[in-house]
Scaffold this active site. Sequence first.
Site, mmCIF file in Angstrom:
data_model
loop_
_atom_site.group_PDB
_atom_site.id
_atom_site.type_symbol
_atom_site.label_atom_id
_atom_site.label_comp_id
_atom_site.label_asym_id
_atom_site.label_seq_id
_atom_site.Cartn_x
_atom_site.Cartn_y
_atom_site.Cartn_z
ATOM 1 N N HIS A 89 27.765 -49.469 -4.359
ATOM 2 C CA HIS A 89 26.617 -48.667 -5.202
ATOM 3 C C HIS A 89 27.256 -47.990 -6.547
ATOM 4 O O HIS A 89 26.864 -47.429 -7.114
ATOM 5 C CB HIS A 89 26.587 -47.556 -3.860
ATOM 6 C CG HIS A 89 26.098 -48.052 -2.483
ATOM 7 N ND1 HIS A 89 26.093 -48.633 -1.275
ATOM 8 C CD2 HIS A 89 24.386 -48.661 -2.353
ATOM 9 C CE1 HIS A 89 26.239 -49.270 -0.700
ATOM 10 N NE2 HIS A 89 24.752 -49.232 -1.297
ATOM 11 N N VAL A 139 29.868 -55.962 -6.117
ATOM 12 C CA VAL A 139 31.917 -55.801 -5.808
ATOM 13 C C VAL A 139 32.297 -56.357 -4.524
ATOM 14 O O VAL A 139 31.779 -56.182 -3.523
ATOM 15 C CB VAL A 139 32.387 -54.132 -5.967
ATOM 16 C CG1 VAL A 139 33.241 -53.502 -5.304
ATOM 17 C CG2 VAL A 139 30.943 -53.538 -7.236
ATOM 18 N N SER A 180 26.878 -52.053 3.184
ATOM 19 C CA SER A 180 26.884 -50.733 4.246
ATOM 20 C C SER A 180 27.316 -51.623 5.826
ATOM 21 O O SER A 180 28.010 -50.658 6.547
ATOM 22 C CB SER A 180 25.387 -50.532 4.396
ATOM 23 O OG SER A 180 25.623 -49.564 2.814
ATOM 24 N N ARG A 181 26.937 -53.033 6.098
ATOM 25 C CA ARG A 181 26.488 -52.999 7.207
ATOM 26 C C ARG A 181 28.123 -53.411 8.123
ATOM 27 O O ARG A 181 28.337 -53.861 8.590
ATOM 28 C CB ARG A 181 25.482 -54.079 7.149
ATOM 29 C CG ARG A 181 24.420 -53.695 7.551
ATOM 30 C CD ARG A 181 23.208 -54.605 7.537
ATOM 31 N NE ARG A 181 21.748 -54.374 8.164
ATOM 32 C CZ ARG A 181 21.033 -53.883 6.965
ATOM 33 N NH1 ARG A 181 21.536 -54.895 6.200
ATOM 34 N NH2 ARG A 181 19.587 -53.843 6.726
HETATM 35 P P1 AMP Z 1 20.996 -50.587 -0.187
HETATM 36 O O1 AMP Z 1 22.140 -49.499 0.088
HETATM 37 O O2 AMP Z 1 22.289 -51.547 0.934
HETATM 38 O O3 AMP Z 1 19.452 -50.928 -0.317
HETATM 39 O O4 AMP Z 1 21.626 -51.238 -1.941
HETATM 40 C C1 AMP Z 1 20.960 -50.038 -2.763
HETATM 41 C C2 AMP Z 1 21.851 -51.622 -4.008
HETATM 42 O O5 AMP Z 1 23.045 -51.542 -4.383
HETATM 43 C C3 AMP Z 1 21.451 -52.943 -4.327
HETATM 44 O O6 AMP Z 1 20.719 -52.856 -4.686
HETATM 45 C C4 AMP Z 1 21.952 -53.348 -3.446
HETATM 46 O O7 AMP Z 1 22.157 -54.900 -3.917
HETATM 47 C C5 AMP Z 1 23.589 -52.592 -4.472
HETATM 48 N N1 AMP Z 1 25.034 -53.051 -4.007
HETATM 49 C C6 AMP Z 1 24.947 -53.017 -2.282
HETATM 50 N N2 AMP Z 1 26.037 -54.011 -2.158
HETATM 51 C C7 AMP Z 1 26.677 -53.835 -3.809
HETATM 52 C C8 AMP Z 1 27.803 -54.696 -3.317
HETATM 53 N N3 AMP Z 1 28.795 -55.424 -2.679
HETATM 54 N N4 AMP Z 1 27.902 -54.504 -4.795
HETATM 55 C C9 AMP Z 1 27.446 -54.419 -5.560
HETATM 56 N N5 AMP Z 1 25.946 -54.284 -5.516
HETATM 57 C C10 AMP Z 1 25.348 -54.073 -4.500
#
Ligand code: AMP
Length: 437
Positions: free
Chosen positions: A184, A323, A333-334
């Site tokens: 993020h 990343v 996050s999980r």
């Molecule tokens: P989430 O909080 O899981 O809904 O993710 C929020 C945003 O962060 C989304 O656009 C995800 O695709 C991005 N995101 C989550 N994990 C990663 C990661 N490892 N690398 C890059 N972007 C990520």
Amino acid sequence: MAATQAFLAVGSNLGDRAAHLQRAVQRLQQVPGITVVRHSTWIESEPVGNGPPQGKYLNGVVEVRTMLSAMALLAIGKALEAEAGRELPGKHHHPRPLDIDLVFFGDQRIDRRDLCVPHRQWHLRSFVTGPLQELGVDTAPQFRWQPPELIETTGALAARTADWLAGDCTIGLVPTMGSLHAGHRSLIEIARAECDRVVATIFVHPLQFGPNEDFAAYPRDLEKDLALCRDGGADAVFAPSVAQMYDPAFCSHVAVGAAAEGMEGALRPGHFSGVATVVARLFALSRPHRAYFGEKDAQQLAVVRRMSKDLGFPLRIVGCPIVREADGLAMSSRNVYLGAEDRKAATVLHRAMASACAQFARGERDRDRLLARVQAVLATEPRATVDYVELRGRDDLAPLPPGPVLAGRLLVAAKFVDGKRPVRLLDNMALDAGASA
Ligand code: AMP
């Protein structure tokens, strides 16, 4: 109309520094509508920031009363900088014969692309706070910008972004569900580099979760998230309650089509409609120029691109690279819910796709042989229960026919069940000449 009391920070580290400062005071006094009340003594200070090696500064603060607007006073300051021989636009942290910053302008708070008042860093600079105190200014009650600003209501978000738009700022939006990690943060940093103002959103969105999914147990830690947003450079964090986002009469949803078919769309009915609905709502509230999404959730990115185009939002969707942890596991996050053994086993997703990528790089082009390669490596890990393995169009994720593949994207999802709770992990990798996603 009453005159406004304003304070200007002046500095010089090129040429006859004291003469530059003294002349600036005289020239200010000559401008109709400006009265110089007094100035502090000039003090010497070390240069700040990461500019080239350079000499010490002479700094001070000038108090004026003015009938001019803050923008007009800023323009006068720029004209005097140019008159003193400074090349404009000036480079950050480079030596200069004269620098004039507007620190306070009455009690006005201005957040524009070209002017922030009070100055964003006044309280962090002893060569500003010292002279202010010498002039008898009580600095304790003065406003300090301390980003990120926490915004909790839709009205406050709309008002803040409207202010930024009125101040000519480009706005970057980074939607998240919180529990933030370096993935993020990379989105926030990319937005920071490309936009004048960045707002991250943190909203665990019930419409995105099915009845048997982990809405209640989704990890939440607002304090930690705010610190990460600050370090990444976000100006504001929008973290609304569910009630704020959806009033009781809310009943309009975005229906999503082909982009949401198969893979996550098939396994999580309603999920992408929920994503598209909340993202459309965030676009409408914050009116960003750019919105940043991770390629990690490739189908989500494809659905959002399609939705934004179909509904005509005037903004650019920016996909950001995945990343990963040092061992290749995509950050998520999980991941915190994985048991120790599952955590080790989870690298199989990355290994399986990397193996097919290596085959592709060696010339293998057949869709089914590439998929078989991923499946074969996944099969070596009994802890992984595979939901799907797919090879689709690289960006639109359209299904590919059997036969040769010139460019595409491998996508996998698998469950791991031995930790604190069952965890589903997603990952993907682009296949093209020189692919490394
Ligand atoms: P989430 O909080 O899981 O809904 O993710 C929020 C945003 O962060 C989304 O656009 C995800 O695709 C991005 N995101 C989550 N994990 C990663 C990661 N490892 N690398 C890059 N972007 C990520």
